[in-house]
Write an enzyme that holds these catalytic residues in place. Structure first.
Site, PDB file in Angstrom:
ATOM      1  N   GLU A 120       0.804  -1.223   0.000  1.00  0.00           N
ATOM      2  CA  GLU A 120       0.000   0.000   0.000  1.00  0.00           C
ATOM      3  C   GLU A 120       0.840   1.278   0.000  1.00  0.00           C
ATOM      4  O   GLU A 120       0.790   2.073   0.937  1.00  0.00           O
ATOM      5  CB  GLU A 120      -0.976  -0.029   1.183  1.00  0.00           C
ATOM      6  CG  GLU A 120      -1.862  -1.271   1.146  1.00  0.00           C
ATOM      7  CD  GLU A 120      -2.840  -1.375   2.306  1.00  0.00           C
ATOM      8  OE1 GLU A 120      -2.738  -0.582   3.252  1.00  0.00           O
ATOM      9  OE2 GLU A 120      -3.707  -2.276   2.266  1.00  0.00           O
ATOM     10  N   GLU A 159      -5.639 -11.072  -1.779  1.00  0.00           N
ATOM     11  CA  GLU A 159      -6.454 -10.866  -0.564  1.00  0.00           C
ATOM     12  C   GLU A 159      -7.942 -10.820  -0.891  1.00  0.00           C
ATOM     13  O   GLU A 159      -8.703 -10.044  -0.305  1.00  0.00           O
ATOM     14  CB  GLU A 159      -6.038  -9.562   0.139  1.00  0.00           C
ATOM     15  CG  GLU A 159      -4.574  -9.508   0.513  1.00  0.00           C
ATOM     16  CD  GLU A 159      -4.189  -8.290   1.343  1.00  0.00           C
ATOM     17  OE1 GLU A 159      -5.081  -7.655   1.920  1.00  0.00           O
ATOM     18  OE2 GLU A 159      -2.990  -7.977   1.399  1.00  0.00           O
TER      19      GLU A 159
HETATM   20  C1  XIL Z   1      -5.917  -6.845   8.179  1.00  0.00           C
HETATM   21  C2  XIL Z   1      -6.188  -8.058   9.065  1.00  0.00           C
HETATM   22  O1  XIL Z   1      -6.999  -8.954   8.380  1.00  0.00           O
HETATM   23  C3  XIL Z   1      -6.856  -7.596  10.319  1.00  0.00           C
HETATM   24  O2  XIL Z   1      -7.018  -8.690  11.206  1.00  0.00           O
HETATM   25  C4  XIL Z   1      -6.053  -6.491  10.986  1.00  0.00           C
HETATM   26  O3  XIL Z   1      -6.787  -5.981  12.050  1.00  0.00           O
HETATM   27  C5  XIL Z   1      -5.775  -5.370  10.005  1.00  0.00           C
HETATM   28  O4  XIL Z   1      -5.157  -5.890   8.854  1.00  0.00           O
HETATM   29  N1  XIL Z   1      -4.833  -5.102   3.513  1.00  0.00           N
HETATM   30  C6  XIL Z   1      -3.758  -5.850   3.951  1.00  0.00           C
HETATM   31  C7  XIL Z   1      -3.912  -6.741   5.114  1.00  0.00           C
HETATM   32  O5  XIL Z   1      -2.708  -5.846   3.300  1.00  0.00           O
HETATM   33  O6  XIL Z   1      -2.718  -6.894   5.832  1.00  0.00           O
HETATM   34  C8  XIL Z   1      -5.014  -6.274   6.033  1.00  0.00           C
HETATM   35  O7  XIL Z   1      -5.194  -7.258   7.045  1.00  0.00           O
HETATM   36  C9  XIL Z   1      -6.283  -6.056   5.243  1.00  0.00           C
HETATM   37  C10 XIL Z   1      -6.083  -4.991   4.197  1.00  0.00           C
END
Ligand code: XIL
Length: 373
Positions: free
Chosen positions: A171, A286
């Protein structure tokens, strides 16, 4: 329990469901609910499909040493080729104090993966979030560089040979931060400027010359001005990284989707084509489909989620078969979205391939289709 046994067990329960269906016609009188479709339960698992297509299936979850849900973990081993640590390899977990490392969760995932013949997706080395206070408080280029050097070389060397791919920088773009080129206003950017991205990839490559290295980002799918801006800025960044010969192999498409939004098929296709033309592979890392604004019954919502996933996979696969497809979680019983979004009707979100009782949903069938496409 071996994988064959697990698979046999899941087939057995599917057959039992089938048998009870036949023996009890009254079941047909039940209102349509989230109960599983026995035909889906009879299908071979998603991971078996990578042998045919070469596309690996992964899902994110918590480490076995801190995860009490053993049944869910068994499902991971049945369905997935790749274990994605949902939080276990983030900086706040692995280096909570300067030069004090804690790999207990990462090691537990790596051991589980080895036992079950899975790989691990390294997520994530450099992010603006999930950092401990001492990192958030870094102020100089020199200190940030030293921290990155130690952190990346230690973590990447430890898991060398067991990692499918590394999300090196997560990100990097945030138009709302209003910086030049839409860079995100992270501690890394404040200390080092855009150079932190190159530095991170070079350090990761030095510690592990073979594993694919990814830049990961989100928010690029829809017909909205923000998504348009994100596509543009992310592409510009990928172009600059190419020009500077930064060792980066793949764009990790996070793919956090919203079932109520509309894809910009043409713009997304163009964007993905340009990324591929620059020489990057694509990975879906994701995937989940948020149904927070989808009205209707559970089966209707599940269909909307599945259709949305299908439309998205169709766009990506029509540009290039990605190297892997991973969902952010496997079952609706453990999804980060339930923590962050609440539906107006109070019902719980259903964004993943298995429902909360671990039954396969229409989204699972969509994935099964694309995993062999
Ligand atoms: C999220 C997790 O799923 C949560 O449990 C935590 O509270 C916050 O992070 N993008 C990403 C992930 O790259 O690492 C994030 O994961 C979700 C959004």
């Amino acid at each position: 329990m071996t994988r064959t046994m697990q698979h046999a067990l899941s087939r057995r329960s599917a057959v039992l469901k089938l048998a009870s269906f036949a023996a009890a016609p009254a079941i047909a009188m039940r209102p349509v609910s989230a109960q599983s479709d026995f035909r889906l339960e009879l299908e071979p698992p998603l991971r078996s499909r990578s042998r045919v297509s070469g596309i690996k299936f992964g899902c994110a979850g918590g480490a076995p040493n801190v995860q009490p849900d053993r049944i869910l973990l068994e499902k991971f081993a049945i369905e997935a080729d790749i274990f994605v640590p949902e939080g276990s390899l983030k900086w706040e977990t692995t280096e909570p104090q300067p030069d004090v490392f804690d790999f207990s969760e990462g090691d537990s995932i790596a051991a589980f993966a080895t036992r079950n013949d899975m790989l691990v997706h390294g997520h994530t080395l450099v992010w603006y979030a999930a950092i401990p206070q001492w990192v958030a408080q870094l102020t100089t280029g020199q200190a940030a560089r030293a921290a990155l050097e130690r952190h990346i070389s230690t973590e990447v060397s430890r898991y060398r040979g067991r990692i499918w791919a590394w999300d090196v920088v997560n990100e990097a773009i945030e138009p709302d931060d209003r910086l030049d080129n839409d860079y995100r206003n992270s501690v890394w950017f404040r200390c080092l400027g855009a150079e932190y991205i190159d530095l991170a990839f070079r350090l990761a490559r030095a510690a592990d010359p073979k594993t694919p290295l990814c830049l990961s980002d989100y928010g690029i799918e829809y017909a909205t001005p923000t998504a348009q801006r994100r596509r543009q800025s992310l592409l510009a960044l990928l172009q600059q990284l190419r020009n500077r010969n930064t060792p980066i192999d793949s764009l990790a498409l996070q793919s956090h989707l919203n079932a109520h939004q509309v894809f910009d098929r043409a713009a997304l296709t163009d964007f993905l084509r340009s990324v591929v033309k620059l020489g990057y592979r694509l990975a879906i890392t994701e995937l989940d489909v948020n149904d927070v604004k989808i009205a209707g019954s559970v089966p209707e919502r599940d269909l909307a989620v599945a259709r949305h996933a299908a439309e998205y996979l169709d766009i990506v696969f029509s540009v290039e078969r990605p190297m892997s497809v991973a969902t952010w979680g496997l079952s609706d019983r453990a999804t980060w979205l339930r923590m962050y979004y609440k539906r107006a009707d109070g019902a719980l979100l259903r964004p993943l391939p298995l429902d909360a009782d671990l039954n396969r949903k229409p989204m699972w069938a969509v994935l099964a289709k694309y995993m062999t496409a």
